[in-house]
Each structure stands twice: as C-alpha cells, then as structure tokens.
Design an enzyme around this catalytic site. Structure first.
Site, PDB file in Angstrom:
ATOM      1  N   LYS A  78       0.847  -1.200   0.000  1.00 54.93           N
ATOM      2  CA  LYS A  78       0.000   0.000   0.000  1.00 54.93           C
ATOM      3  C   LYS A  78       0.883   1.252   0.000  1.00 54.93           C
ATOM      4  CE  LYS A  78      -4.192  -1.524   2.430  1.00 54.93           C
ATOM      5  NZ  LYS A  78      -5.045  -1.266   3.601  1.00 54.93           N
TER       6      LYS A  78
ATOM      7  N   ASP B 252      -8.560   1.895   3.629  1.00 55.41           N
ATOM      8  CA  ASP B 252      -9.249   0.646   3.962  1.00 55.41           C
ATOM      9  C   ASP B 252      -9.871   0.159   2.674  1.00 55.41           C
ATOM     10  OD1 ASP B 252      -9.804  -1.117   6.322  1.00 55.41           O
ATOM     11  OD2 ASP B 252     -11.804  -0.978   5.452  1.00 55.41           O
TER      12      ASP B 252
ATOM     13  N   PHE C  54      -0.245  -7.877  -4.512  1.00 52.66           N
ATOM     14  CA  PHE C  54      -0.444  -8.512  -3.204  1.00 52.66           C
ATOM     15  C   PHE C  54      -1.911  -8.917  -3.062  1.00 52.66           C
ATOM     16  CE2 PHE C  54      -2.713  -5.229  -0.674  1.00 52.66           C
ATOM     17  CZ  PHE C  54      -2.649  -4.164  -1.556  1.00 52.66           C
ATOM     18  N   GLY C  55      -2.211  -9.521  -1.940  1.00 50.36           N
ATOM     19  CA  GLY C  55      -3.603  -9.827  -1.599  1.00 50.36           C
ATOM     20  C   GLY C  55      -4.309 -10.660  -2.661  1.00 50.36           C
ATOM     21  N   TYR C  56      -5.475 -10.176  -3.070  1.00 50.62           N
ATOM     22  CA  TYR C  56      -6.311 -10.896  -4.028  1.00 50.62           C
ATOM     23  C   TYR C  56      -5.928 -10.580  -5.482  1.00 50.62           C
ATOM     24  CZ  TYR C  56      -9.353 -11.638   0.054  1.00 50.62           C
ATOM     25  OH  TYR C  56      -9.852 -11.998   1.281  1.00 50.62           O
TER      26      TYR C  56
ATOM     27  N   LYS D 263      -1.352  -0.756 -12.850  1.00 52.61           N
ATOM     28  CA  LYS D 263      -2.349  -0.980 -11.792  1.00 52.61           C
ATOM     29  C   LYS D 263      -2.834   0.361 -11.238  1.00 52.61           C
ATOM     30  CE  LYS D 263      -3.363  -3.166  -7.378  1.00 52.61           C
ATOM     31  NZ  LYS D 263      -2.894  -3.821  -6.159  1.00 52.61           N
TER      32      LYS D 263
ATOM     33  N   HIS E  64      -8.735   0.589  -7.851  1.00 50.28           N
ATOM     34  CA  HIS E  64      -9.549   1.263  -6.829  1.00 50.28           C
ATOM     35  C   HIS E  64      -8.703   2.261  -6.032  1.00 50.28           C
ATOM     36  CE1 HIS E  64      -7.552  -2.248  -5.271  1.00 50.28           C
ATOM     37  NE2 HIS E  64      -7.843  -1.971  -4.012  1.00 50.28           N
ATOM     38  N   ARG E  65      -7.481   1.838  -5.660  1.00 55.28           N
ATOM     39  CA  ARG E  65      -6.629   2.724  -4.855  1.00 55.28           C
ATOM     40  C   ARG E  65      -6.124   3.891  -5.705  1.00 55.28           C
ATOM     41  NH1 ARG E  65      -3.927  -0.920  -3.019  1.00 55.28           N
ATOM     42  NH2 ARG E  65      -5.361  -1.294  -1.317  1.00 55.28           N
TER      43      ARG E  65
HETATM   44  P1  IMP Z   1      -7.100  -3.597   4.972  1.00 51.55           P
HETATM   45  O1  IMP Z   1      -5.621  -3.545   5.069  1.00 51.55           O
HETATM   46  O2  IMP Z   1      -7.808  -3.752   6.265  1.00 51.55           O
HETATM   47  O3  IMP Z   1      -7.640  -2.440   4.156  1.00 51.55           O
HETATM   48  O4  IMP Z   1      -7.435  -4.941   4.203  1.00 51.55           O
HETATM   49  C1  IMP Z   1      -7.536  -5.005   2.845  1.00 51.55           C
HETATM   50  C2  IMP Z   1      -7.755  -6.422   2.380  1.00 51.55           C
HETATM   51  O5  IMP Z   1      -8.089  -6.380   1.008  1.00 51.55           O
HETATM   52  C3  IMP Z   1      -6.487  -7.288   2.479  1.00 51.55           C
HETATM   53  O6  IMP Z   1      -6.830  -8.645   2.524  1.00 51.55           O
HETATM   54  C4  IMP Z   1      -5.813  -7.001   1.170  1.00 51.55           C
HETATM   55  O7  IMP Z   1      -4.983  -8.037   0.774  1.00 51.55           O
HETATM   56  C5  IMP Z   1      -7.001  -6.816   0.240  1.00 51.55           C
HETATM   57  N1  IMP Z   1      -6.673  -5.774  -0.731  1.00 51.55           N
HETATM   58  C6  IMP Z   1      -6.758  -4.425  -0.584  1.00 51.55           C
HETATM   59  N2  IMP Z   1      -6.307  -3.790  -1.668  1.00 51.55           N
HETATM   60  C7  IMP Z   1      -5.903  -4.750  -2.506  1.00 51.55           C
HETATM   61  C8  IMP Z   1      -5.318  -4.700  -3.781  1.00 51.55           C
HETATM   62  O8  IMP Z   1      -5.019  -3.658  -4.371  1.00 51.55           O
HETATM   63  N3  IMP Z   1      -5.072  -5.904  -4.335  1.00 51.55           N
HETATM   64  C9  IMP Z   1      -5.340  -7.092  -3.726  1.00 51.55           C
HETATM   65  N4  IMP Z   1      -5.849  -7.186  -2.531  1.00 51.55           N
HETATM   66  C10 IMP Z   1      -6.129  -6.016  -1.906  1.00 51.55           C
END
Ligand code: IMP
Length: 196
Positions: free
Chosen positions: A12, A69, A150-152, A173, A178-179
């Site tokens: 992030k 978030d 990362f993440g999804y 990206k 979204h970000r």
């Molecule tokens: P947060 O840190 O509480 O906002 O949690 C965000 C959740 O959504 C985490 O599981 C992240 O991996 C996922 N997430 C948020 N933004 C992204 C992204 O840009 N790509 C993939 N997963 C994301």
C-alpha cells in the site's frame, strides 16, 4: 508534506508513493517512526474503518496521518468479503489462503462480477480531515494468474485488459485500480485544502 501511513502494508505504501510523490507528498510507514498502532476495524464501511485508522495514528504520532481501507466485494456473495477481506477465512490464512478460499467458494458460480473499493482518510493534527473513495469493477478469475502485487491481485480479473491485477505493472495498476482512483480524488482534495 509527510504523512504517516496507518498500516504496516509495504505494498500500500508503494502504491501511495507512486501516485502522491509527484505532488510533494511523502508517505512513511508508522514503523519508520517507531510506532505500532493496531486499530480494531469496528466500522461497518471502508470509509469508517479508514477514518478510525487515520485518527488513531494521527493521535499517536502528532503528524498528518493517512489510511486506506479496502477490499473486494463479490456480487454472487452479496458483497462479501467486503470490509472483512483482510480477515476472510480467519487469522490462520495468508494472502494465498484467502484467495484460494475465495476461488473455492466461487466454484461453479457463473456470475463472477466483483469490484474493489478503496477508502482513503487523512487526518491533520488540527482535526481537519480529507476523505476519498475509488472503485474498480472486474471479475473473479477461475484460477490465479500473475505474480505481481499482493492480496487478491492474482484472482481479480479486468475484462477490458484481459489481465488480473497481478499481471499489471505498478504503473498500469495505479492507472485503473480502486486505490489509484481514490488517490487521484484525494490528491485533488489535498491540493484544494493546501490552497486555502
Ligand atoms: P485492509 O488492510 O484492512 O484495508 O485490508 C484489505 C484487504 O483487502 C487485504 O486482505 C488485502 O490483501 C485486500 N486488498 C486491498 N487492496 C488490494 C489490492 O489492491 N489488491 C489485492 N488485494 C487487496
């Protein structure tokens, strides 16, 4: 201007600095200041949770704080995992475990429509706040593709680009995500705020 990020998420941080550094804004992790503020995400919306995190880190650091978030909302799952994206499947799962769980839950589902949402909140030491939100429509892939991000990211498919988030460069990206969209709105509002 320096902002403390209310997160430990290096990805992030990089995504924020990629966009905001062009405008003289530097975002640093709270750990770089020796802070480790853990905020319980008790809000019912992304915006509420972002504001909770930014307020807590501003209070602890005395510096302008910024929080994101975010999460993925799947139509066939009535918007789940949504604000629970980070906690989907419980604390024992990592990023790969969470997206595998999502793929399993979506097995046999033909409606793959989904969107990512990002809510940005920023709190200044004088109590002023700036908020912004961005959304990116897409769909849940049938299998993970790509190894960036990362993440999804490996399972979030963008039909118009025929790629998942994980198959995009950071710049690509940022242009569609979204970000990226939330930060573009935030940037405009920050510029307006600083002009006042
Ligand atoms: P947060 O840190 O509480 O906002 O949690 C965000 C959740 O959504 C985490 O599981 C992240 O991996 C996922 N997430 C948020 N933004 C992204 C992204 O840009 N790509 C993939 N997963 C994301």
């Amino acid at each position: 201007m320096k902002f403390v990020l209310a997160s430990q998420n290096q990805h992030k941080l990089e995504e924020m600095n990629l966009i905001l550094s062009a405008h003289g804004v530097e975002v640093v992790l709270q750990s770089e200041l020796g802070l480790h503020v853990e905020v319980e995400e008790t809000g019912g919306t992304f915006a509420e949770n972002a504001m909770l995190k930014a307020k807590a880190v501003m209070a602890a650091s005395g510096l302008p704080a910024i929080a994101d978030d975010s999460g993925v909302c799947v139509d066939a799952l009535q918007g789940a995992p949504g604000v629970y994206s980070a906690r989907y499947g419980g604390p024992e799962l990592d990023d790969v475990g969470r997206y595998r769980l999502l793929l399993n839950v979506m097995q046999g589902q033909t409606n793959r429509a989904a969107h990512f949402t990002s809510a940005i909140a920023c709190v200044f030491p004088n109590g002023d706040t700036i908020e912004a939100e961005g959304e990116c429509p897409g769909s849940i892939a049938f299998a993970p593709m790509g190894d960036g991000g990362f993440g999804y990211d490996p399972v979030f498919f963008l039909p118009q680009l025929k790629k998942t988030y994980a198959q995009l460069t950071p710049e690509e990206k940022a242009a569609v995500s979204h970000r990226g969209k939330a930060l573009a709105v935030f940037e405009e509002r920050l510029k307006e705020y600083l002009r006042k």
